[in-house]
Design a protein around this motif. Structure first.
Motif, PDB file in Angstrom:
ATOM      1  N   GLN A 156     -33.198 -11.373  28.062  1.00 35.10           N
ATOM      2  CA  GLN A 156     -31.759 -11.137  27.880  1.00 35.10           C
ATOM      3  C   GLN A 156     -31.137 -10.554  29.155  1.00 35.10           C
ATOM      4  OE1 GLN A 156     -32.122  -8.577  24.487  1.00 35.10           O
ATOM      5  NE2 GLN A 156     -31.342 -10.118  23.054  1.00 35.10           N
ATOM      6  N   ALA A 157     -31.861  -9.645  29.769  1.00 34.32           N
ATOM      7  CA  ALA A 157     -31.349  -9.023  30.992  1.00 34.32           C
ATOM      8  C   ALA A 157     -31.131 -10.078  32.066  1.00 34.32           C
ATOM      9  CB  ALA A 157     -32.320  -7.949  31.476  1.00 34.32           C
ATOM     10  N   TYR A 158     -32.113 -10.927  32.217  1.00 31.17           N
ATOM     11  CA  TYR A 158     -32.008 -11.970  33.234  1.00 31.17           C
ATOM     12  C   TYR A 158     -30.849 -12.917  32.923  1.00 31.17           C
ATOM     13  CZ  TYR A 158     -33.080 -15.755  36.400  1.00 31.17           C
ATOM     14  OH  TYR A 158     -32.980 -16.689  37.368  1.00 31.17           O
ATOM     15  N   GLU A 159     -30.730 -13.319  31.648  1.00 30.48           N
ATOM     16  CA  GLU A 159     -29.642 -14.216  31.237  1.00 30.48           C
ATOM     17  C   GLU A 159     -28.282 -13.575  31.529  1.00 30.48           C
ATOM     18  OE1 GLU A 159     -29.574 -17.322  30.410  1.00 30.48           O
ATOM     19  OE2 GLU A 159     -31.765 -17.400  30.627  1.00 30.48           O
ATOM     20  N   ALA A 160     -28.178 -12.280  31.228  1.00 36.27           N
ATOM     21  CA  ALA A 160     -26.918 -11.576  31.469  1.00 36.27           C
ATOM     22  C   ALA A 160     -26.538 -11.619  32.941  1.00 36.27           C
ATOM     23  CB  ALA A 160     -27.033 -10.135  30.991  1.00 36.27           C
ATOM     24  N   LEU A 161     -27.534 -11.375  33.793  1.00 33.32           N
ATOM     25  CA  LEU A 161     -27.291 -11.393  35.242  1.00 33.32           C
ATOM     26  C   LEU A 161     -26.880 -12.792  35.696  1.00 33.32           C
ATOM     27  CD1 LEU A 161     -30.285  -9.207  36.518  1.00 33.32           C
ATOM     28  CD2 LEU A 161     -27.861  -8.610  36.661  1.00 33.32           C
ATOM     29  N   ARG A 162     -27.584 -13.800  35.142  1.00 32.25           N
ATOM     30  CA  ARG A 162     -27.321 -15.179  35.543  1.00 32.25           C
ATOM     31  C   ARG A 162     -25.895 -15.585  35.118  1.00 32.25           C
ATOM     32  NH1 ARG A 162     -29.039 -20.665  34.415  1.00 32.25           N
ATOM     33  NH2 ARG A 162     -29.038 -20.046  32.242  1.00 32.25           N
ATOM     34  N   LYS A 163     -25.488 -15.155  33.925  1.00 32.96           N
ATOM     35  CA  LYS A 163     -24.175 -15.509  33.410  1.00 32.96           C
ATOM     36  C   LYS A 163     -23.080 -14.865  34.294  1.00 32.96           C
ATOM     37  CE  LYS A 163     -21.436 -15.856  29.185  1.00 32.96           C
ATOM     38  NZ  LYS A 163     -20.211 -15.491  29.853  1.00 32.96           N
ATOM     39  N   MET A 164     -23.285 -13.598  34.590  1.00 30.92           N
ATOM     40  CA  MET A 164     -22.319 -12.912  35.466  1.00 30.92           C
ATOM     41  C   MET A 164     -22.230 -13.617  36.815  1.00 30.92           C
ATOM     42  SD  MET A 164     -22.641  -8.796  35.064  1.00 30.92           S
ATOM     43  CE  MET A 164     -24.269  -8.532  34.390  1.00 30.92           C
ATOM     44  N   MET A 166     -22.754 -16.757  37.450  1.00 32.02           N
ATOM     45  CA  MET A 166     -22.017 -18.023  37.352  1.00 32.02           C
ATOM     46  C   MET A 166     -20.528 -17.774  37.122  1.00 32.02           C
ATOM     47  SD  MET A 166     -24.553 -20.766  35.551  1.00 32.02           S
ATOM     48  CE  MET A 166     -24.709 -19.912  34.012  1.00 32.02           C
ATOM     49  N   ASP A 167     -20.228 -16.818  36.256  1.00 32.91           N
ATOM     50  CA  ASP A 167     -18.821 -16.512  35.969  1.00 32.91           C
ATOM     51  C   ASP A 167     -18.058 -16.099  37.224  1.00 32.91           C
ATOM     52  OD1 ASP A 167     -19.402 -17.055  33.412  1.00 32.91           O
ATOM     53  OD2 ASP A 167     -19.391 -14.975  32.671  1.00 32.91           O
ATOM     54  N   VAL A 173     -28.318 -12.072  43.360  1.00 25.79           N
ATOM     55  CA  VAL A 173     -28.787 -10.818  43.934  1.00 25.79           C
ATOM     56  C   VAL A 173     -27.612  -9.861  44.180  1.00 25.79           C
ATOM     57  CG1 VAL A 173     -28.800 -11.740  46.277  1.00 25.79           C
ATOM     58  CG2 VAL A 173     -30.195  -9.743  45.731  1.00 25.79           C
ATOM     59  N   ASP A 174     -26.444 -10.436  44.518  1.00 23.77           N
ATOM     60  CA  ASP A 174     -25.266  -9.580  44.710  1.00 23.77           C
ATOM     61  C   ASP A 174     -24.799  -8.983  43.382  1.00 23.77           C
ATOM     62  OD1 ASP A 174     -25.283 -10.081  47.423  1.00 23.77           O
ATOM     63  OD2 ASP A 174     -24.036 -11.881  47.223  1.00 23.77           O
ATOM     64  N   VAL A 175     -24.874  -9.815  42.341  1.00 25.11           N
ATOM     65  CA  VAL A 175     -24.543  -9.318  41.005  1.00 25.11           C
ATOM     66  C   VAL A 175     -25.496  -8.178  40.640  1.00 25.11           C
ATOM     67  CG1 VAL A 175     -24.538  -9.904  38.547  1.00 25.11           C
ATOM     68  CG2 VAL A 175     -23.578 -11.506  40.210  1.00 25.11           C
ATOM     69  N   ALA A 176     -26.775  -8.408  40.907  1.00 24.76           N
ATOM     70  CA  ALA A 176     -27.786  -7.401  40.586  1.00 24.76           C
ATOM     71  C   ALA A 176     -27.486  -6.094  41.313  1.00 24.76           C
ATOM     72  CB  ALA A 176     -29.169  -7.912  40.964  1.00 24.76           C
ATOM     73  N   ARG A 177     -27.068  -6.212  42.570  1.00 21.73           N
ATOM     74  CA  ARG A 177     -26.741  -5.007  43.347  1.00 21.73           C
ATOM     75  C   ARG A 177     -25.578  -4.253  42.701  1.00 21.73           C
ATOM     76  NH1 ARG A 177     -27.722  -7.754  48.309  1.00 21.73           N
ATOM     77  NH2 ARG A 177     -29.850  -7.120  48.766  1.00 21.73           N
ATOM     78  N   ASN A 178     -24.549  -5.000  42.285  1.00 27.26           N
ATOM     79  CA  ASN A 178     -23.399  -4.377  41.600  1.00 27.26           C
ATOM     80  C   ASN A 178     -23.843  -3.652  40.346  1.00 27.26           C
ATOM     81  OD1 ASN A 178     -21.328  -5.009  43.288  1.00 27.26           O
ATOM     82  ND2 ASN A 178     -20.936  -7.006  42.349  1.00 27.26           N
ATOM     83  N   VAL A 179     -24.685  -4.341  39.591  1.00 26.91           N
ATOM     84  CA  VAL A 179     -25.161  -3.764  38.330  1.00 26.91           C
ATOM     85  C   VAL A 179     -25.876  -2.441  38.606  1.00 26.91           C
ATOM     86  CG1 VAL A 179     -26.863  -4.057  36.484  1.00 26.91           C
ATOM     87  CG2 VAL A 179     -25.282  -5.920  37.052  1.00 26.91           C
ATOM     88  N   ILE A 180     -26.738  -2.447  39.623  1.00 29.95           N
ATOM     89  CA  ILE A 180     -27.482  -1.226  39.943  1.00 29.95           C
ATOM     90  C   ILE A 180     -26.512  -0.105  40.294  1.00 29.95           C
ATOM     91  CG2 ILE A 180     -29.085  -0.163  41.593  1.00 29.95           C
ATOM     92  CD1 ILE A 180     -30.442  -2.942  41.789  1.00 29.95           C
TER      93      ILE A 180
END
Lengths: 191, 377
Positions: A156-164, A166-167, A173-180
């Motif tokens: 689920q975590a991975y899917e959430a990151l992937r969706k963000m 794409m959106d 990786v940039d999304v992941a950085r924001n999330v962190i």
């Protein structure tokens, strides 16, 4: 660009270089601000006398590669020919012009430039490889944070990151950085 | 045991802490070991490294981090090097331009070096231009202590400072011409800058980390393997000259001044002892050549250096820390000096002792950092 503490020798080498078709952008006086001059002039090659203390300055600039990396060629007197050959074989630091024979200057500088380009390419590949590793680490960390604080499974975590990703049409990786960053702000700590 | 190699070339850079090599030569200590040593004055640390790699030098005075850097190939080709003998503790200092000194104001002479660091970090952050500070080589205690000083002072925006490399012999002229706003350099160059009226010594390396490592005697791993007895003979002579320097500071300083006269055409330094005496704070420990087990290659020193190399992105974070034990050969030191009092550990706690202490079987000096940070083992 030519760096030498002995003006007479520098003049001689400058003539040799000019005769073989190079354009010498400047001879640097040892008391000048080498870092500033090299950054401003942006030479294709810097040639430095082996016995110049400026070697340490140039090496630092080269290793930081912040100021437009370019090859550094060293030259030295005739009696050090053996050292130079050994240095070239071992790939130590750079490449050396032996003596001041105009005929040989051209080819040695050319070889130096070619070897430098190879080395640069290798280094870039390594940087890319290192980046990928770093990216994976960032991604893992973002997933862990989501799992811990949002009660998600790894999938689920991975899917959430992937969706963000794409959106927002951002790299994952940039999304992941924001999330962190956001998670750290919210929770006040790392994990 | 016979030495493998009689004719030996050793490299050094013109600095006060090359004295153990110079003294061992002048006092005949190398000769007494059956060695025929030639000393080679080298203009740059890059030359010291390259000539040692190429075998043109058998060994040399090196910046302590150089043996690790060369082994890891952080600057160029990876050639394993090692040290079994530390030449000295402390010995560098930070000098700022007259301009920066004036802007710092009274705090510059504060008895608390951490206050000086905070003022400096603050000044760098609010100045209207980027501050350029010089160190002597990318991998040097000078680089790490300078950065530690600024970080401990609370500098966060590192884009406000530009750290460049300037050879020691050029520091004075670069300060004079305003190319740099300050520097971290070994003696006698802080003193020279002050005598020339172009800068003021601000803090000593000792105040940033008491009894920090500084220079080592370095050789390649391959050379050490082929010449074990020669290696032992060299460090025995160096240990002897280190002791002589501490017992005969007056004569040692005259020797240093003669060296500067010959090499750099400089006048003897008037009334200057070990340098930076005027700053008072920590001056009596400015150079430590022999006491406090100064010649022992402490693993904890190498470990700190290794961590700094990682912190400043000179080596990747996933490098095997086994390089510390590979480069800092306490085992070899123990063999050579088996007859002397030896520390019972290869590591010591750093950042915890504010006075002399004796727990490890030898008298050791204080080891605090300026922010009183304890270095975890």
């Amino acid at each position: 660009m030519l760096v030498d503490d002995e003006p007479a020798r520098a003049a001689l080498l400058e003539r040799a270089l000019t005769d073989t078709g190079f354009r010498v952008l400047g001879r640097i006086d040892p008391e000048e601000d080498l870092v500033a001059v090299v950054s401003r002039v942006q030479p294709d090659v810097t040639i430095v006398a082996l016995d110049s203390p400026s070697r340490d300055t140039l090496e630092d600039m080269a290793s930081l590669s912040r100021d437009n990396p370019h090859p550094i060629v060293m030259f030295t007197a005739e009696n050090d020919v053996e050292t130079m050959r050994a240095a070239m074989r071992n790939g130590v630091s750079a490449y050396i012009v032996d003596g001041l024979e105009p005929g040989r200057v051209r080819s040695i500088v050319d070889v130096a430039v070619a070897r430098f380009r190879e080395f640069q390419a290798l280094r870039e590949e390594l940087d890319i490889a290192r980046c990928e590793l770093e990216d994976r680490r960032v991604l893992e960390r973002a997933k862990r944070l989501l799992m811990a604080h949002r009660d998600m499974t790894e999938k689920q975590a991975y899917e959430a990151l992937r969706k963000m990703s794409m959106d927002r049409s951002q790299r994952i990786v940039d999304v992941a950085r924001n999330v962190i960053e956001i998670m750290q702000l919210v929770s006040g700590n790392d994990d | 045991m016979t030495i493998e190699k009689k004719n030996i070339q050793l490299g050094y850079v013109t600095l006060t802490d090359s004295l153990p090599l110079i003294a061992a030569q002048h006092l005949g200590y190398f000769a007494a070991e059956g060695l025929n040593v030639s000393l080679s004055n080298e203009p740059s640390w890059a030359n010291i490294r390259d000539k040692t790699v190429l075998g043109e030098l058998d060994g040399a005075q090196m910046l302590a981090p150089m043996v690790l850097a060369s082994t890891l190939g952080s600057s160029g080709v990876a050639v394993p090097m090692l040290t079994m003998f530390s030449i000295n503790l402390n010995g560098n200092g930070m000098t700022v331009s007259n301009d920066l000194w004036a802007q710092l104001g009274e705090v510059a002479t504060s008895p608390e070096p951490l206050d000086v660091a905070r003022a400096m970090a603050n000044l760098i952050t609010r100045r209207d231009r980027i501050t350029t500070l010089a160190t002597v080589f990318p991998v040097s205690m000078h680089s790490y202590l300078l950065r530690y000083f600024l970080a401990a002072g609370g500098l966060h925006d590192w884009s406000r400072v530009r750290i460049v490399v300037v050879p020691p012999v050029r520091m004075v002229s670069h300060l004079k011409q305003g190319h740099i706003d300050g520097c971290c350099v070994g003696e006698p160059w802080n003193t020279m800058a002050e005598l020339a009226g172009v800068g003021r010594p601000l803090v000593t390396g000792y105040e940033i980390w008491q009894n920090a490592p500084e220079k080592v005697f370095g050789v390649t791993e391959a050379w050490a393997r082929s010449n074990p007895e020669t290696h032992r003979a060299i460090v025995r002579a160096l240990a002897r000259s280190s002791r002589w320097i501490e017992e005969n500071p007056g004569d040692a300083l005259l020797m240093r001044d003669r060296q500067l006269q010959v090499r750099e055409g400089m006048e003897p330094l008037p009334n200057v002892k070990w340098g930076l005496d005027r700053t008072h704070r920590g001056a009596e420990h400015f150079h430590v050549f022999h006491k406090y087990a100064a010649n022992f290659p402490w693993r904890s020193h190498a470990r700190w250096i290794f961590a700094q190399m990682q912190a400043w992105n000179q080596i990747p974070t996933d490098v095997d820390p086994g390089v510390v034990a590979r480069c800092y050969r306490t085992d070899l030191y123990r063999e050579v000096f088996a007859e002397s009092a030896l520390p019972v550990e290869d590591d010591k706690p750093e950042g915890v002792h504010r006075a002399e202490w004796n727990d490890l079987g030898v008298t050791l000096g204080p080891d605090l950092f300026l922010d009183r940070q304890i270095e975890s083992k």
